[in-house]
Design an enzyme around this catalytic site. Structure first.
Site, mmCIF file in Angstrom:
data_model
loop_
_atom_site.group_PDB
_atom_site.id
_atom_site.type_symbol
_atom_site.label_atom_id
_atom_site.label_comp_id
_atom_site.label_asym_id
_atom_site.label_seq_id
_atom_site.Cartn_x
_atom_site.Cartn_y
_atom_site.Cartn_z
ATOM 1 N N THR A 145 0.853 -1.187 0.000
ATOM 2 C CA THR A 145 0.000 0.000 0.000
ATOM 3 C C THR A 145 0.894 1.244 0.000
ATOM 4 O OG1 THR A 145 -0.157 0.400 2.388
ATOM 5 C CG2 THR A 145 -1.687 -1.214 1.453
ATOM 6 N N CYS A 146 0.306 2.360 -0.366
ATOM 7 C CA CYS A 146 1.020 3.637 -0.269
ATOM 8 C C CYS A 146 0.529 4.392 0.961
ATOM 9 C CB CYS A 146 0.844 4.458 -1.537
ATOM 10 S SG CYS A 146 -0.880 4.845 -1.898
ATOM 11 N N SER A 147 -0.002 3.661 1.920
ATOM 12 C CA SER A 147 -0.539 4.243 3.147
ATOM 13 C C SER A 147 0.440 4.070 4.299
ATOM 14 C CB SER A 147 -1.861 3.546 3.502
ATOM 15 O OG SER A 147 -2.310 3.965 4.770
ATOM 16 N N GLY A 189 5.804 7.516 1.589
ATOM 17 C CA GLY A 189 5.982 6.297 2.351
ATOM 18 C C GLY A 189 5.188 5.166 1.726
#
Length: 92
Positions: free
Chosen positions: A24-26, A77
């Site tokens: 994920t880009c979370s 992140g």
């Protein structure tokens, strides 16, 4: 809920011995470690696999790895966990 659905759908296509990388880009644990922990709790045939990717700096999470943004040039992140499918009889 969408991440859980996607993970379940991909897992159903994976044969024993196969690996799935969940990314994920979370930065939110609810979208990362919590999803993987819930998935592992439901799937006795799943194990976290140590999957090294070239990205720095990474920090170890309860499940998986996370990169935190470190300034403008460092990028966003992201989070990843590598899961391996054991025999469907594992844990039984």
């Amino acid at each position: 809920a969408r991440q859980v659905q996607l993970l379940e759908a991909c897992w159903a296509l994976l044969k024993p011995g196969g690996r799935l990388v969940y990314v994920t880009c979370s930065l939110l644990p609810a979208e990362n470690t919590a999803v993987v922990a819930e998935f592992l709790a439901r799937h006795a045939e799943a194990r976290e696999h140590d999957c090294d990717i070239a990205a720095a700096p990474l920090r170890r999470c309860t499940h998986g790895w996370q990169s935190l943004p470190l300034g403008e040039a460092a990028g966003d992140g992201f989070y990843y966990a590598c899961l391996q499918r054991l025999s469907d009889q594992a844990g039984r």
